[in-house]
Design a protein around this motif. Structure first.
Motif, PDB file in Angstrom:
ATOM      1  N   PHE A 139      70.795   1.695  60.236  1.00 21.07           N
ATOM      2  CA  PHE A 139      71.354   0.531  59.545  1.00 21.07           C
ATOM      3  C   PHE A 139      72.017  -0.468  60.493  1.00 21.07           C
ATOM      4  O   PHE A 139      72.156  -1.631  60.188  1.00 21.07           O
ATOM      5  CB  PHE A 139      72.364   1.018  58.499  1.00 21.07           C
ATOM      6  N   ARG A 140      72.371  -0.063  61.665  1.00 20.48           N
ATOM      7  CA  ARG A 140      73.255  -0.823  62.542  1.00 20.48           C
ATOM      8  C   ARG A 140      72.826  -2.271  62.797  1.00 20.48           C
ATOM      9  O   ARG A 140      73.661  -3.151  62.959  1.00 20.48           O
ATOM     10  CB  ARG A 140      73.424  -0.084  63.857  1.00 20.48           C
ATOM     11  N   ASP A 141      71.545  -2.566  62.859  1.00 24.21           N
ATOM     12  CA  ASP A 141      71.084  -3.911  63.201  1.00 24.21           C
ATOM     13  C   ASP A 141      70.969  -4.862  62.006  1.00 24.21           C
ATOM     14  O   ASP A 141      70.569  -6.013  62.175  1.00 24.21           O
ATOM     15  CB  ASP A 141      69.738  -3.838  63.920  1.00 24.21           C
ATOM     16  N   ALA A 142      71.300  -4.405  60.811  1.00 23.63           N
ATOM     17  CA  ALA A 142      71.277  -5.292  59.637  1.00 23.63           C
ATOM     18  C   ALA A 142      72.424  -6.293  59.768  1.00 23.63           C
ATOM     19  O   ALA A 142      73.447  -6.013  60.395  1.00 23.63           O
ATOM     20  CB  ALA A 142      71.426  -4.483  58.358  1.00 23.63           C
ATOM     21  N   THR A 143      72.248  -7.476  59.186  1.00 24.26           N
ATOM     22  CA  THR A 143      73.303  -8.488  59.214  1.00 24.26           C
ATOM     23  C   THR A 143      73.923  -8.583  57.827  1.00 24.26           C
ATOM     24  O   THR A 143      73.247  -8.921  56.858  1.00 24.26           O
ATOM     25  CB  THR A 143      72.737  -9.865  59.623  1.00 24.26           C
ATOM     26  N   ILE A 144      75.204  -8.238  57.759  1.00 24.98           N
ATOM     27  CA  ILE A 144      75.975  -8.381  56.525  1.00 24.98           C
ATOM     28  C   ILE A 144      77.174  -9.233  56.887  1.00 24.98           C
ATOM     29  O   ILE A 144      77.984  -8.849  57.729  1.00 24.98           O
ATOM     30  CB  ILE A 144      76.399  -7.007  55.962  1.00 24.98           C
ATOM     31  N   SER A 145      77.264 -10.399  56.278  1.00 23.65           N
ATOM     32  CA  SER A 145      78.235 -11.386  56.721  1.00 23.65           C
ATOM     33  C   SER A 145      78.621 -12.305  55.571  1.00 23.65           C
ATOM     34  O   SER A 145      78.062 -12.231  54.485  1.00 23.65           O
ATOM     35  CB  SER A 145      77.580 -12.201  57.855  1.00 23.65           C
ATOM     36  N   THR A 146      79.551 -13.202  55.867  1.00 25.52           N
ATOM     37  CA  THR A 146      79.840 -14.275  54.915  1.00 25.52           C
ATOM     38  C   THR A 146      78.906 -15.447  55.235  1.00 25.52           C
ATOM     39  O   THR A 146      78.388 -15.553  56.354  1.00 25.52           O
ATOM     40  CB  THR A 146      81.293 -14.768  55.020  1.00 25.52           C
ATOM     41  N   PHE A 147      78.710 -16.314  54.252  1.00 26.48           N
ATOM     42  CA  PHE A 147      77.898 -17.508  54.486  1.00 26.48           C
ATOM     43  C   PHE A 147      78.470 -18.312  55.658  1.00 26.48           C
ATOM     44  O   PHE A 147      77.737 -18.779  56.521  1.00 26.48           O
ATOM     45  CB  PHE A 147      77.882 -18.405  53.235  1.00 26.48           C
ATOM     46  N   HIS A 148      79.800 -18.461  55.685  1.00 21.46           N
ATOM     47  CA  HIS A 148      80.448 -19.274  56.707  1.00 21.46           C
ATOM     48  C   HIS A 148      80.302 -18.667  58.095  1.00 21.46           C
ATOM     49  O   HIS A 148      79.961 -19.370  59.047  1.00 21.46           O
ATOM     50  CB  HIS A 148      81.926 -19.477  56.359  1.00 21.46           C
ATOM     51  N   SER A 149      80.548 -17.369  58.233  1.00 18.59           N
ATOM     52  CA  SER A 149      80.420 -16.717  59.539  1.00 18.59           C
ATOM     53  C   SER A 149      78.990 -16.755  60.040  1.00 18.59           C
ATOM     54  O   SER A 149      78.732 -16.992  61.220  1.00 18.59           O
ATOM     55  CB  SER A 149      80.894 -15.259  59.463  1.00 18.59           C
ATOM     56  N   PHE A 150      78.038 -16.522  59.146  1.00 18.41           N
ATOM     57  CA  PHE A 150      76.630 -16.545  59.528  1.00 18.41           C
ATOM     58  C   PHE A 150      76.230 -17.956  59.976  1.00 18.41           C
ATOM     59  O   PHE A 150      75.554 -18.131  60.988  1.00 18.41           O
ATOM     60  CB  PHE A 150      75.750 -16.075  58.366  1.00 18.41           C
ATOM     61  N   GLY A 151      76.661 -18.954  59.218  1.00  9.81           N
ATOM     62  CA  GLY A 151      76.348 -20.337  59.588  1.00  9.81           C
ATOM     63  C   GLY A 151      76.944 -20.719  60.931  1.00  9.81           C
ATOM     64  O   GLY A 151      76.270 -21.320  61.774  1.00  9.81           O
ATOM     65  N   LEU A 152      78.202 -20.343  61.148  1.00  8.80           N
ATOM     66  CA  LEU A 152      78.867 -20.649  62.418  1.00  8.80           C
ATOM     67  C   LEU A 152      78.148 -19.960  63.580  1.00  8.80           C
ATOM     68  O   LEU A 152      77.888 -20.571  64.617  1.00  8.80           O
ATOM     69  CB  LEU A 152      80.327 -20.226  62.375  1.00  8.80           C
TER      70      LEU A 152
END
Length: 100
Positions: A79-92
């Motif tokens: 699972f480690r390489d999956a991206t789980i984030s907020t919209f803002h953090s991902f956009g930044l």
């Protein structure tokens, strides 16, 4: 012992033909649906690096990542390489990466 998924939740978890937007009210089981869906996708052989789950708050993103990590460990999934984030953090992060 966990509560079984209802019909709508089960359809969302089992959806496998492209992206899926889960939009529902507070306390309706969105995080559970998304974490189970990520686990199911991993079980079907999709590389973790191909998974992106976005939410609005750091708290929700952290909780989701923690739940997926627990499920992945129980089911022996990478699972480690999956991206789980907020919209803002991902956009930044995306904008910062593009500027470099």
């Amino acid at each position: 012992m966990s509560i079984p998924l209802n019909a709508a939740q089960k359809r969302a978890v089992e959806h496998f033909t492209g992206p899926l937007l889960v939009l529902a009210g507070a306390g309706s089981g969105k995080t559970r649906v998304i974490t189970e869906r990520i686990a199911r996708i991993l079980e079907q052989g999709v590389p973790a690096r191909s998974i992106l789950a976005l939410t609005f708050t750091n708290k929700a993103a952290g909780e989701m990542a923690e739940r997926v990590a627990g499920i992945a460990k129980t089911r022996s999934l990478a699972f480690r390489d999956a991206t789980i984030s907020t919209f803002h953090s991902f956009g930044l992060a995306s904008l910062t990466r593009e500027r470099a």
